[in-house]
Design a protein around this motif. Structure first.
Motif, PDB file in Angstrom:
ATOM      1  N   THR A  21      16.887 -15.170  14.544  1.00  0.00           N
ATOM      2  CA  THR A  21      16.542 -16.390  15.259  1.00  0.00           C
ATOM      3  C   THR A  21      15.083 -16.746  15.034  1.00  0.00           C
ATOM      4  O   THR A  21      14.722 -17.916  14.892  1.00  0.00           O
ATOM      5  CB  THR A  21      16.824 -16.223  16.762  1.00  0.00           C
ATOM      6  N   ASP A  22      14.203 -15.744  14.981  1.00  0.00           N
ATOM      7  CA  ASP A  22      12.794 -15.997  14.700  1.00  0.00           C
ATOM      8  C   ASP A  22      12.636 -16.606  13.311  1.00  0.00           C
ATOM      9  O   ASP A  22      11.803 -17.496  13.105  1.00  0.00           O
ATOM     10  CB  ASP A  22      11.988 -14.703  14.805  1.00  0.00           C
ATOM     11  N   LEU A  23      13.415 -16.108  12.342  1.00  0.00           N
ATOM     12  CA  LEU A  23      13.347 -16.651  10.992  1.00  0.00           C
ATOM     13  C   LEU A  23      13.816 -18.101  10.966  1.00  0.00           C
ATOM     14  O   LEU A  23      13.213 -18.952  10.301  1.00  0.00           O
ATOM     15  CB  LEU A  23      14.199 -15.801  10.043  1.00  0.00           C
ATOM     16  N   ILE A  24      14.874 -18.397  11.691  1.00  0.00           N
ATOM     17  CA  ILE A  24      15.377 -19.772  11.760  1.00  0.00           C
ATOM     18  C   ILE A  24      14.300 -20.700  12.319  1.00  0.00           C
ATOM     19  O   ILE A  24      14.046 -21.788  11.785  1.00  0.00           O
ATOM     20  CB  ILE A  24      16.650 -19.840  12.625  1.00  0.00           C
ATOM     21  N   ASP A  25      13.646 -20.274  13.379  1.00  0.00           N
ATOM     22  CA  ASP A  25      12.591 -21.090  13.972  1.00  0.00           C
ATOM     23  C   ASP A  25      11.416 -21.257  13.018  1.00  0.00           C
ATOM     24  O   ASP A  25      10.837 -22.349  12.907  1.00  0.00           O
ATOM     25  CB  ASP A  25      12.111 -20.458  15.286  1.00  0.00           C
ATOM     26  N   SER A  26      11.065 -20.169  12.320  1.00  0.00           N
ATOM     27  CA  SER A  26       9.958 -20.243  11.363  1.00  0.00           C
ATOM     28  C   SER A  26      10.281 -21.218  10.237  1.00  0.00           C
ATOM     29  O   SER A  26       9.426 -22.006   9.813  1.00  0.00           O
ATOM     30  CB  SER A  26       9.664 -18.860  10.776  1.00  0.00           C
TER      31      SER A  26
END
Length: 215
Positions: A21-26
């Motif tokens: 999820t952090d990667l998606i947001d990034s």
């Protein structure tokens, strides 16, 4: 097909979210920045001259190679235009093709194309040949929002080219995926995950950079 970007666990009433999820947001934030950066860069140059220089640089890659099938795309908004490149390659015997978006979560299909062929509207503002059998390319010219020195690219988030490149490489390890962009789209690092395909090279109006071994 790539695994879900997040998972929900109903056991014990919890809903943990994976680190993806952090990667998606990034990636979402990065796409906005990359689109703004490209737009600003294009305002400082002559896009038509850049497209011609791109064609000359890519033509150098093809010198001495037997003709095959190369895929391009129809530029959207301020993407660098690969049509001068494809025109030159067609003149030396290469068959040109364009991508077709089949469905979300699916790889692209490619259909043979030449200027003047009838086109149909696809999703995401794309256009593709209205008819024709699918072809497997030997070389892909891949659009993008940004690239880095590792050969990672940032697209618009559909994952179409990542799935497509992975599938083509599984069938033909010699297939080349060449990103095409303006030189101003190069960045220090593109946020990426394990399912993001690494390009063989990136070609811009300024030159060609190889990542997976020069062909």
């Amino acid at each position: 097909m790539a695994p879900p970007a997040y998972s929900i666990c109903l056991r014990h009433g919890t809903s943990p979210i994976t680190a993806d999820t952090d990667l998606i947001d990034s990636k979402k934030a990065f796409r906005k920045e990359a689109a703004d950066r490209r737009r600003a860069f294009v305002e400082t140059i002559e896009p038509e001259a850049a497209a011609m220089a791109l064609g000359a640089n890519i033509y150098g890659i093809f010198l001495g190679k037997p003709a095959g099938t190369v895929t391009g795309y129809l530029a959207i908004a301020d993407e660098i235009d690969p049509q001068p490149t494809m025109t030159v390659l067609a003149q030396v015997g290469w068959r040109c093709a364009l991508p077709v978006v089949m469905a979300n979560g699916q790889p692209l299909e490619f259909r043979a194309w030449q200027p003047g062929d009838a086109l149909a509207d696809g999703p995401l503002r794309t256009r593709h040949p209205a008819a024709g059998a699918a072809v497997d390319p030997d070389v892909l010219l891949v659009p993008m929002l940004a690239f880095d020195k590792r050969g990672q690219r940032m697209g618009w988030g559909g994952g179409f080219y990542d799935r497509t490149i992975a599938g083509l490489r599984a069938r033909n390890p010699k297939v080349l995926a060449i990103g095409v962009a303006f030189s101003g789209q190069g960045v220090k690092a593109v946020p990426s995950g394990p399912h993001d395909a690494v390009l063989d090279a990136v070609a811009t109006e300024a030159g060609v950079q190889w990542f997976r071994g020069q062909a």
